[in-house]
Design a protein around this motif. Structure first.
Motif, PDB file in Angstrom:
ATOM      1  N   TRP A   9      67.005 100.027  21.882  1.00 34.45           N
ATOM      2  CA  TRP A   9      65.664  98.917  21.761  1.00 34.45           C
ATOM      3  C   TRP A   9      64.998  99.590  20.745  1.00 34.45           C
ATOM      4  CZ3 TRP A   9      60.777  98.983  25.205  1.00 34.45           C
ATOM      5  CH2 TRP A   9      59.994  97.966  24.945  1.00 34.45           C
ATOM      6  N   GLU A  10      64.806  99.158  19.502  1.00 40.65           N
ATOM      7  CA  GLU A  10      63.984  99.591  18.467  1.00 40.65           C
ATOM      8  C   GLU A  10      62.683  99.925  18.734  1.00 40.65           C
ATOM      9  OE1 GLU A  10      65.459 100.796  15.781  1.00 40.65           O
ATOM     10  OE2 GLU A  10      67.463 100.084  16.054  1.00 40.65           O
ATOM     11  N   GLN A  11      62.031  98.635  19.336  1.00 39.89           N
ATOM     12  CA  GLN A  11      60.516  98.852  19.532  1.00 39.89           C
ATOM     13  C   GLN A  11      60.042  99.915  20.588  1.00 39.89           C
ATOM     14  OE1 GLN A  11      58.617  95.416  21.406  1.00 39.89           O
ATOM     15  NE2 GLN A  11      56.572  95.906  20.697  1.00 39.89           N
ATOM     16  N   GLY A  12      60.843 100.107  21.512  1.00 38.96           N
ATOM     17  CA  GLY A  12      60.565 101.231  22.404  1.00 38.96           C
ATOM     18  C   GLY A  12      61.286 102.530  21.999  1.00 38.96           C
ATOM     19  N   ARG A  13      62.022 102.609  20.762  1.00 46.99           N
ATOM     20  CA  ARG A  13      62.758 103.832  20.305  1.00 46.99           C
ATOM     21  C   ARG A  13      63.593 104.423  21.557  1.00 46.99           C
ATOM     22  NH1 ARG A  13      58.539 102.308  17.546  1.00 46.99           N
ATOM     23  NH2 ARG A  13      57.720 103.272  15.701  1.00 46.99           N
ATOM     24  N   GLY A  14      64.180 103.836  22.264  1.00 45.76           N
ATOM     25  CA  GLY A  14      65.145 104.267  23.339  1.00 45.76           C
ATOM     26  C   GLY A  14      66.218 103.363  23.716  1.00 45.76           C
ATOM     27  N   TRP A  15      66.999 103.959  24.403  1.00 44.68           N
ATOM     28  CA  TRP A  15      68.181 103.031  25.237  1.00 44.68           C
ATOM     29  C   TRP A  15      67.847 102.292  26.346  1.00 44.68           C
ATOM     30  CZ3 TRP A  15      72.868 102.570  22.563  1.00 44.68           C
ATOM     31  CH2 TRP A  15      73.042 103.347  21.336  1.00 44.68           C
ATOM     32  N   TRP A  32      62.308 115.043  23.822  1.00 47.72           N
ATOM     33  CA  TRP A  32      62.624 113.533  23.091  1.00 47.72           C
ATOM     34  C   TRP A  32      62.494 113.937  21.475  1.00 47.72           C
ATOM     35  CZ3 TRP A  32      58.691 109.004  22.306  1.00 47.72           C
ATOM     36  CH2 TRP A  32      59.250 108.073  21.951  1.00 47.72           C
ATOM     37  N   GLU A  33      63.652 113.294  20.820  1.00 51.60           N
ATOM     38  CA  GLU A  33      63.730 113.708  19.793  1.00 51.60           C
ATOM     39  C   GLU A  33      62.520 113.311  18.595  1.00 51.60           C
ATOM     40  OE1 GLU A  33      67.109 111.209  17.921  1.00 51.60           O
ATOM     41  OE2 GLU A  33      66.142 109.258  18.851  1.00 51.60           O
ATOM     42  N   LEU A  34      61.687 112.208  19.326  1.00 50.89           N
ATOM     43  CA  LEU A  34      60.485 111.925  18.697  1.00 50.89           C
ATOM     44  C   LEU A  34      59.244 112.460  19.247  1.00 50.89           C
ATOM     45  CD1 LEU A  34      61.375 108.029  18.164  1.00 50.89           C
ATOM     46  CD2 LEU A  34      61.551 109.737  16.498  1.00 50.89           C
ATOM     47  N   ALA A  35      59.395 113.570  20.193  1.00 54.19           N
ATOM     48  CA  ALA A  35      58.041 114.000  20.767  1.00 54.19           C
ATOM     49  C   ALA A  35      57.131 114.305  19.848  1.00 54.19           C
ATOM     50  CB  ALA A  35      58.660 115.156  21.738  1.00 54.19           C
ATOM     51  N   SER A  36      57.415 115.143  18.645  1.00 49.99           N
ATOM     52  CA  SER A  36      56.406 115.555  17.814  1.00 49.99           C
ATOM     53  C   SER A  36      55.766 114.423  17.229  1.00 49.99           C
ATOM     54  CB  SER A  36      57.058 116.431  16.922  1.00 49.99           C
ATOM     55  OG  SER A  36      57.982 115.830  16.137  1.00 49.99           O
ATOM     56  N   VAL A  37      56.302 113.235  16.977  1.00 51.05           N
ATOM     57  CA  VAL A  37      55.616 112.354  16.162  1.00 51.05           C
ATOM     58  C   VAL A  37      55.061 111.220  17.135  1.00 51.05           C
ATOM     59  CG1 VAL A  37      56.333 112.519  13.750  1.00 51.05           C
ATOM     60  CG2 VAL A  37      57.712 111.318  15.561  1.00 51.05           C
ATOM     61  N   MET A  38      55.977 110.764  18.181  1.00 54.57           N
ATOM     62  CA  MET A  38      55.582 109.594  18.937  1.00 54.57           C
ATOM     63  C   MET A  38      55.277 110.036  20.209  1.00 54.57           C
ATOM     64  SD  MET A  38      56.253 106.899  17.055  1.00 54.57           S
ATOM     65  CE  MET A  38      56.315 105.899  18.352  1.00 54.57           C
ATOM     66  N   GLY A  39      55.362 111.209  20.660  1.00 56.10           N
ATOM     67  CA  GLY A  39      55.172 111.714  21.992  1.00 56.10           C
ATOM     68  C   GLY A  39      53.599 111.680  22.488  1.00 56.10           C
ATOM     69  N   THR A  40      53.276 111.856  23.766  1.00 61.52           N
ATOM     70  CA  THR A  40      52.040 112.075  24.326  1.00 61.52           C
ATOM     71  C   THR A  40      51.242 112.806  23.648  1.00 61.52           C
ATOM     72  OG1 THR A  40      53.136 111.398  26.380  1.00 61.52           O
ATOM     73  CG2 THR A  40      50.774 111.655  26.541  1.00 61.52           C
ATOM     74  N   ALA A  41      51.813 114.154  23.384  1.00 59.79           N
ATOM     75  CA  ALA A  41      51.209 115.266  22.799  1.00 59.79           C
ATOM     76  C   ALA A  41      50.661 114.891  21.596  1.00 59.79           C
ATOM     77  CB  ALA A  41      52.127 116.483  22.904  1.00 59.79           C
ATOM     78  N   ALA A  42      51.391 114.143  20.659  1.00 56.84           N
ATOM     79  CA  ALA A  42      50.717 113.850  19.437  1.00 56.84           C
ATOM     80  C   ALA A  42      49.537 112.857  19.442  1.00 56.84           C
ATOM     81  CB  ALA A  42      52.091 113.177  18.642  1.00 56.84           C
ATOM     82  N   VAL A  75      48.882 105.956  32.818  1.00 54.56           N
ATOM     83  CA  VAL A  75      50.141 105.053  33.042  1.00 54.56           C
ATOM     84  C   VAL A  75      50.298 104.477  31.857  1.00 54.56           C
ATOM     85  CG1 VAL A  75      50.690 102.806  34.204  1.00 54.56           C
ATOM     86  CG2 VAL A  75      49.674 104.846  35.563  1.00 54.56           C
ATOM     87  N   LYS A  76      49.452 103.992  31.199  1.00 54.84           N
ATOM     88  CA  LYS A  76      49.578 103.269  29.801  1.00 54.84           C
ATOM     89  C   LYS A  76      50.141 104.026  28.694  1.00 54.84           C
ATOM     90  CE  LYS A  76      46.121  99.592  30.103  1.00 54.84           C
ATOM     91  NZ  LYS A  76      44.621  99.255  29.890  1.00 54.84           N
ATOM     92  N   THR A  77      50.249 105.467  28.876  1.00 54.19           N
ATOM     93  CA  THR A  77      50.690 106.332  27.766  1.00 54.19           C
ATOM     94  C   THR A  77      52.150 106.449  28.247  1.00 54.19           C
ATOM     95  OG1 THR A  77      50.374 108.360  29.239  1.00 54.19           O
ATOM     96  CG2 THR A  77      48.569 107.671  27.802  1.00 54.19           C
ATOM     97  N   PHE A  78      52.719 105.746  29.092  1.00 54.57           N
ATOM     98  CA  PHE A  78      54.185 105.980  29.399  1.00 54.57           C
ATOM     99  C   PHE A  78      55.239 105.905  28.312  1.00 54.57           C
ATOM    100  CE2 PHE A  78      58.113 103.875  30.882  1.00 54.57           C
ATOM    101  CZ  PHE A  78      58.585 104.790  31.627  1.00 54.57           C
ATOM    102  N   ILE A  79      55.004 104.889  27.327  1.00 56.57           N
ATOM    103  CA  ILE A  79      55.682 104.752  26.254  1.00 56.57           C
ATOM    104  C   ILE A  79      54.643 104.752  25.073  1.00 56.57           C
ATOM    105  CG2 ILE A  79      57.348 103.415  24.813  1.00 56.57           C
ATOM    106  CD1 ILE A  79      58.307 102.370  27.416  1.00 56.57           C
ATOM    107  N   PRO A  80      54.261 105.845  24.720  1.00 60.52           N
ATOM    108  CA  PRO A  80      53.253 106.207  23.656  1.00 60.52           C
ATOM    109  C   PRO A  80      53.441 104.900  22.367  1.00 60.52           C
ATOM    110  CG  PRO A  80      53.966 108.104  24.416  1.00 60.52           C
ATOM    111  CD  PRO A  80      55.050 107.297  24.961  1.00 60.52           C
ATOM    112  N   GLY A  81      54.521 104.849  22.050  1.00 56.65           N
ATOM    113  CA  GLY A  81      54.923 104.016  20.817  1.00 56.65           C
ATOM    114  C   GLY A  81      54.362 102.704  20.964  1.00 56.65           C
TER     115      GLY A  81
END
Length: 416
Positions: free
Chosen positions: A43-49, A74-84, A182-188
């Motif tokens: 799923w492109e929008q959610g960046r995951g399977w 997660w491969e996108l943690a540094s740019v898309m993750g909660t920490a970012a 809860v809203k940060t579950f899928i940060p993208g």
């Protein structure tokens, strides 16, 4: 076989839009399409399977060697993750039961479990019952209520506040804190301005939790979950402040939204199914099974549970690459005919032992006993006090990035 070296492999793509009109009211045609056409699709929008079949869902949830709930993998943690996006949550998530790496998860869970056993939770029954009774007395005076805002929204805030003996009058802050987390579950999926508001709510929430923990260290209380967590020690091992902070935060976050929605969805299904209502009135102990069937038949998550691959994994002919996210679609898996006979039928007497609504395996929801007890007492008390209650108009849904959120569930408590 997909070639493992090619990161841009020709991967099956999931055609999925959880924000399409009508999805919240009835996501099941979309889920069925996923199960039949792309049971594992990217799923492109959610960046995951998206994992939409029960068998694949359980395989991933059981596989703690090759999948983790640690979002840092997660491969996108540094740019898309909660920490970012939300640095305030990064520290919490690092020590959270929801995301701890396997060994640490086992250790912390072992220290925490005694405070949340069925027996420990059962001791909270009188306290929860009196909170429910008080709220229903206020609701009764109104005659017609929105079950969500007048009842369901208020119970978990009061219960958790009472359980952790949080300072009175801070429930609204709790609520904002938990909704933000809860809203940060899928940060993208978050929008720019929204992120700033979330960050402020999380900062305040964390400060409140920290303050409460420090206060309890200085003034321990008898029969108190927080004191137990602070004092719990096993072979010289105890929870440090960061772990305590994460733990109490995940209790607040895990114990809020899920319980609110479960109360709403249970009342909704009860009142829109006269034959089920009659059965539960005749046999009040059926409430327990009713809740389990609501969780299975009409799960309120738009997505599901996130796991991250620790190595390349082939599943049902598809390769999930190391670092990629798999979203286990509970709403779809729990309607899979391969796992549940007549899955499309709401059966209040169904054996729901195979349900994965509260997760499965090592990460089975540690707060499940508490959520179940709150919903049992709320729904049981509503039925007992207002056996003639009726839906006034069709239920309506409101926007939310990851939950099918009932906004209005209008119920007349007594016949006019």
């Amino acid at each position: 076989m997909l070639h493992p070296d090619n990161h841009h492999q020709a991967r099956p793509t999931a055609d999925f839009n959880p924000y399409a009109p009508g999805f919240d009211a009835n996501p099941y045609p979309a889920f069925e399409k996923l199960r039949t056409q792309t049971p594992i699709g990217y799923w492109e929008q959610g960046r995951g399977w998206l994992i939409s079949r029960y068998e694949d869902a359980v395989a991933i949830l059981r596989d703690s060697k090759r999948f983790t709930s640690d979002r840092n993998e997660w491969e996108l943690a540094s740019v898309m993750g909660t920490a970012a996006l939300v640095p305030e949550l990064a520290e919490l998530n690092k020590h959270s039961l929801l995301s701890l790496a396997n060994q640490d998860h086992v250790r912390v869970r072992k220290l925490v479990s005694p405070a949340l056993t069925p027996r420990a939770i059962e001791r909270l029954r009188p306290e929860i019952q009196s909170i429910v009774d008080e709220l229903l007395s206020v609701a009764e005076a109104k005659g017609t209520v929105n079950v969500i805002t007048d009842i369901a929204d208020l119970i978990p805030a009061r219960v958790i506040g009472s359980m952790l003996k949080m300072p009175k009058g801070r429930e609204a802050l709790f609520q904002r804190f938990t909704e933000a987390a809860v809203k940060t579950f899928i940060p993208g999926l978050l929008q720019g301005p929204e992120v700033e508001t979330l960050r402020a709510d999380i900062r305040e929430g964390v400060a409140l939790v920290r303050e409460t923990i420090e206060d309890r260290r200085r003034n321990p209380l008898e029969n108190d979950i927080l004191t137990t967590l602070i004092q719990t020690e096993e072979q010289g091992d105890r929870l440090n402040t960061a772990e305590l902070l994460s733990l109490v935060s995940s209790l607040i976050v895990g114990g809020f939204e899920t319980t609110i929605h479960l109360i709403g969805f249970t009342v909704y299904h009860l009142l829109s199914r006269p034959e089920v209502l009659a059965q539960v009135k005749a046999e009040p102990e059926l409430v327990k099974n009713l809740i389990e069937e609501v969780l299975r038949y009409d799960n309120f998550g738009k997505m599901g549970i996130a796991r991250y691959a620790l190595e390349d994994v082939e599943l049902s002919g598809v390769t999930i690459k190391k670092g990629q996210m798999a979203l286990i679609m509970l709403g779809s898996s729990l309607r899979d005919e391969a796992a549940f006979d007549k899955a499309e039928v709401f059966d209040v007497r169904r054996n729901t032992n195979a349900s994965i609504a509260f997760g499965h395996g090592a990460h089975y929801c540690i707060g499940a006993n508490l959520a179940r007890l709150e919903v049992q007492l709320a729904v049981g008390a509503l039925l007992q006090r207002f056996p003639e209650m009726k839906l006034v108009k069709p239920v309506s849904f409101g926007p939310h990035p990851v939950i099918r959120r009932i906004e209005s569930l209008e119920v007349r408590l007594r016949p006019e």
